[in-house]
Every structure is written in C-alpha cells, then in structure tokens.
Enzyme design. Structure first.
Site, mmCIF file in Angstrom:
data_model
loop_
_atom_site.group_PDB
_atom_site.id
_atom_site.type_symbol
_atom_site.label_atom_id
_atom_site.label_comp_id
_atom_site.label_asym_id
_atom_site.label_seq_id
_atom_site.Cartn_x
_atom_site.Cartn_y
_atom_site.Cartn_z
ATOM 1 N N CYS A 169 77.878 54.504 36.901
ATOM 2 C CA CYS A 169 78.395 53.215 36.448
ATOM 3 C C CYS A 169 78.076 52.922 34.984
ATOM 4 O O CYS A 169 78.539 51.920 34.443
ATOM 5 C CB CYS A 169 77.842 52.103 37.328
ATOM 6 S SG CYS A 169 78.181 52.355 39.081
ATOM 7 N N HIS A 309 74.535 44.066 33.517
ATOM 8 C CA HIS A 309 75.286 44.953 34.405
ATOM 9 C C HIS A 309 75.709 44.181 35.648
ATOM 10 O O HIS A 309 76.862 44.254 36.068
ATOM 11 C CB HIS A 309 74.421 46.160 34.767
ATOM 12 C CG HIS A 309 75.129 47.197 35.565
ATOM 13 N ND1 HIS A 309 76.295 47.809 35.132
ATOM 14 C CD2 HIS A 309 74.842 47.751 36.769
ATOM 15 C CE1 HIS A 309 76.694 48.690 36.043
ATOM 16 N NE2 HIS A 309 75.828 48.668 37.050
ATOM 17 N N GLU A 320 67.318 44.419 37.382
ATOM 18 C CA GLU A 320 67.774 44.106 36.033
ATOM 19 C C GLU A 320 67.116 42.834 35.510
ATOM 20 O O GLU A 320 66.737 42.759 34.330
ATOM 21 C CB GLU A 320 69.291 43.962 35.987
ATOM 22 C CG GLU A 320 69.800 43.708 34.575
ATOM 23 C CD GLU A 320 71.301 43.806 34.427
ATOM 24 O OE1 GLU A 320 71.779 43.881 33.267
ATOM 25 O OE2 GLU A 320 72.018 43.811 35.456
ATOM 26 N N LYS A 339 81.155 40.820 36.283
ATOM 27 C CA LYS A 339 81.648 41.458 37.508
ATOM 28 C C LYS A 339 81.957 40.447 38.610
ATOM 29 O O LYS A 339 82.642 40.779 39.578
ATOM 30 C CB LYS A 339 80.653 42.508 38.001
ATOM 31 C CG LYS A 339 80.589 43.759 37.134
ATOM 32 C CD LYS A 339 79.653 44.804 37.725
ATOM 33 C CE LYS A 339 79.614 46.071 36.870
ATOM 34 N NZ LYS A 339 78.937 45.859 35.571
ATOM 35 N N HIS A 344 83.643 45.618 40.173
ATOM 36 C CA HIS A 344 82.960 46.729 39.496
ATOM 37 C C HIS A 344 83.963 47.841 39.204
ATOM 38 O O HIS A 344 84.476 48.477 40.121
ATOM 39 C CB HIS A 344 81.839 47.245 40.392
ATOM 40 C CG HIS A 344 80.852 48.108 39.691
ATOM 41 N ND1 HIS A 344 81.088 48.696 38.458
ATOM 42 C CD2 HIS A 344 79.589 48.497 40.036
ATOM 43 C CE1 HIS A 344 80.042 49.402 38.087
ATOM 44 N NE2 HIS A 344 79.108 49.291 39.023
ATOM 45 N N PHE A 403 73.984 54.897 39.437
ATOM 46 C CA PHE A 403 73.316 55.757 40.402
ATOM 47 C C PHE A 403 72.713 56.958 39.673
ATOM 48 O O PHE A 403 73.264 57.459 38.688
ATOM 49 C CB PHE A 403 74.297 56.247 41.459
ATOM 50 C CG PHE A 403 74.570 55.241 42.558
ATOM 51 C CD1 PHE A 403 74.022 53.974 42.545
ATOM 52 C CD2 PHE A 403 75.392 55.581 43.630
ATOM 53 C CE1 PHE A 403 74.275 53.059 43.555
ATOM 54 C CE2 PHE A 403 75.656 54.678 44.640
ATOM 55 C CZ PHE A 403 75.090 53.414 44.614
#
Length: 416
Positions: A169, A309, A320, A339, A344, A403
C-alpha cells in the site's frame, strides 16, 4: 517556506497532476469531494451479492470518456489498471505542458502498484483456466506488473529509467519518492510518477475479507470507511490512479511552468516484524516520518498538517497514531485521512493522497475525516473532524504504510 535538502542536489518541482479516482476524475473534483467528507463506497450488487460474497461494496472510479484517451485497439490490449494509469498520466502530462524537445533519455516513467496484474490473471483464470490452448493472446502483457510503467514510456517515447515499484500500500508514495531522488541526483530531468491499482474483484476482495481486514458494513457502504473512528471495522477496497509530473525546479522556473509545489523530503523504512500487522509502538514508522522531514531540511514543528495513511483498520490506525505522536513529541499538527471518502486504492493511494495533500497545503484548508464520530486515538493525534480546518500555508507530511511493514513518507512544500 521552502524545503532544503541536507544532502544538496536539484530541487524537485511538481508541475502536472492527473487523477482518476472514486472522488473524481480530475484534481479539483477530487479535492472538492474530499472536502465534503462523504464516502463514495457503493453496493456492487450485480456480481458480489449473487456469489454470496462476504463484502459486496467498494469505491469505483466514476465513468469517464475512455475513448478520449485510448483507441479501441489499445483498450482491448490493456487491462483496467493500465487504462486508469494512462488516462491519469495523459492529464498530468497535459497539465505540465512539457516542452516537445525534451531529450527522451532524460525523462522517466516511475509507477507503483501493489496488486499489479493479479486482477487480470484472476479474470483469465476464471474464463480460460480449463482451456489453456485458447488463452487470449494478450494475457501476458495484460498481467505483467510493469505494464502500466512500460505502456506509459512507450506512449510518450520516454527512454530514461522506467521502473515499477511494489511496496504494497506504500507503492505510490515509493514511486513518487524514488522519482524525486532520481531528479535530485541528476539521473533524470523529468519523471512521470505515480501509482495505480484496480483490485475490486471477487478473489482480491474475498482474500482480504478472509483476513478480516475489510469492513463488512454491506447495509451502509458509504459509512463503512471510517479512519480512526472507534467503530471502524476494516478498510474499503477502491480503485484508481494518480500521476505527478516531477522536474528540476530550475528548469520549471526557466520555462515558466505552473508549479504546484515541491517534493522536498522522502524516506522509507521497514518494520521487519510481521507480514501484515504494523509494529504496535509505531517506532519504525515514526523514524520514517522523522527522516523524511529531515531530508527536507525541516523540523517536525515546520509541518502544517499530516495526511495520514488512515486505512480504517484497528491495528493500522492505532499504530499510525502512536507513530505520529512519537514523531511530533506529543505536539502533532492537524491530521486528516482521505480514505474515508475514497476507500483504499492500494498502490494508487499514496500518489493520490500526495497530490491532494499538496493542494490542501497550498490552499490552507484541511479536509475532515469522513465518518469519524469518536476516536480512541484522539488523545494522541489532532484529528480534523466535522468541517474543513483552516491552517497556515506550510509543508505537509503524507504517510503510506503497507503489508510487509513497508513505510514510506513524503514531505511536500506548497508553492509560495
């Protein structure tokens, strides 16, 4: 305020932006949609419901005139991922008004994708898996992860570095950051850089759902993506592409280009701890933020806001928030996460969010986080809620985490 690289090199200007996203098909439309903080996720009942799929909604790019960008032959030969990338790139290149006499060996295509050609491979496997002798002739070029970057280079004749980045991502952010480095250190004069993915498919969505990473709010999809909200239950799959034209600042000034701002800082790190879960204390993500800010020749106090993010997953948002708290020593600037509106976009998300973050910084208006009612992280970060927040014009930090523990951060400085 302008960033200054500690290590010298050329400054990197953003002179063109193109967007194909669930929030809109150009930058202004996407910006306006994000400011409204209304989710774009909708039911995909036509196919996922019929298959008794655990998740049957997503965020799709609104219809646009594909024939204005691609011939019918091109459309047949390339998959949707490459189509979206080429269309966004065409808008970005047109926006930049690049000179026609650029040396082709000094221009590069730098593209990130997290899923690559997997959706096309899924489709051909389902349609022709039992008939290998009848496989469509364009199967391999349609499924190659590097097809978007290579098709982009072929379309415009760019003969400089043509590179595909896959950092989950964080892919779009990685592509923009690495492109900026190539310009900074003289490998390229111009780079067309960005990210793309189109992964709203049966297998991809089903696989993420099986991991319990996705929201299952099938009855209210527009409310499903809710970064940092106490009731968040997973991310919402989206699709889209965003492309930025980067070039040497001195060249952009000389030719009188419109400059959106500067890619002033970039860093990437790896948690090296778990293949899907972020490091809980956020330390390596915080280090990535600090390094990006230092790379821009700035201090944390110089950052005007953070584009998080913010996936809407429990572990990622919490990690985060802790990382931002660490980076800014308990005094974080306003934080938003788009988002909630767009879903996403996987590899496309970082590039889109960088473009939106730069425009927000330029205009001094930070969008609220969609669907955020209450947050367990509000004691760590200054979440923008309910309405856009006016901030002074200042550099913005844009975060992407993926990831594999992949962290990538950009510092963007608006023009003026």
């Amino acid at each position: 305020m302008t960033g200054r690289h500690r290590s010298g090199g050329h400054r990197v200007a953003v002179t063109g932006i193109g967007v194909k996203s669930p929030a809109g098909n150009d930058l202004e439309e996407a910006y306006t949609t994000v400011l409204k903080a209304e989710g774009t996720a909708a039911s995909l009942a036509g196919w996922l419901v019929e298959q008794d799929h655990p998740v049957h909604f997503g965020c799709l790019v609104p219809p646009f005139d594909l024939e204005a960008y691609l011939t019918r032959r091109e459309t047949r030969q390339i998959d949707r991922t490459t189509q979206l990338l080429l269309c966004a790139a065409a808008d970005a290149v047109a926006d930049a008004r690049l000179p026609a006499d650029l040396p082709p060996e000094r221009v590069g295509a730098q593209i990130g994708t997290g899923i690559g050609g997997l959706p096309s491979m899924e489709a051909v496997t389902l349609s022709h898996g039992d008939r290998p002798r009848e496989m469509p002739v364009h199967t391999v070029p349609r499924t190659m992860a590097n097809s978007p970057a290579c098709r982009l280079a072929m379309r415009y004749g760019y003969q400089g570095a043509c590179t595909t980045y896959s950092s989950a991502c964080a892919s779009g952010t990685t592509a923009v950051g690495e492109a900026a480095r190539k310009i900074r250190y003289g490998e390229l004069d111009v780079a067309v850089a960005g990210g793309v993915d189109s992964a709203v498919t049966t297998v991809v969505v089903g696989a993420f759902a099986r991991m319990r990473a996705m929201s299952t709010r099938n009855a209210e999809p527009e409310l499903a993506s809710r970064p940092f909200d106490v009731d968040r239950d997973g991310f919402v799959m989206g699709e889209g592409a965003a492309v930025l034209v980067l070039e040497r600042m001195d060249s952009a000034r000389t030719r009188g280009a419109r400059v959106y701002g500067e890619i002033a800082g970039y860093a990437d790190t790896c948690d090296a701890s778990h293949i899907v879960a972020p490091r809980e204390d956020g330390e390596t993500a915080a280090r990535c933020m600090r390094q990006a800010i230092a790379d821009a020749g700035l201090r944390p106090a110089d950052i005007g806001h953070v584009n998080a993010h913010g996936t809407s997953t429990l572990l990622n948002d919490r990690a985060e928030a802790r990382a931002v708290d660490r980076c800014f020593a308990g005094q974080p600037p306003p934080l938003t996460a788009v988002k909630g509106v767009t879903g996403h976009l996987i590899g496309g998300s970082g590039a889109l969010e960088a473009a939106l973050a730069l425009l927000c910084a330029e205009r001094g208006l930070v969008p609220p986080i969609a669907n955020l009612r209450a947050s367990a992280e509000s004691d760590l970060v200054d979440l923008v809620v309910a309405a856009p927040r006016t901030v002074p014009t200042a550099p913005v930090l844009s975060n992407s985490f993926g990831f594999g523990g992949q962290n990538a951060c950009l510092v963007l400085v608006p023009e003026g």
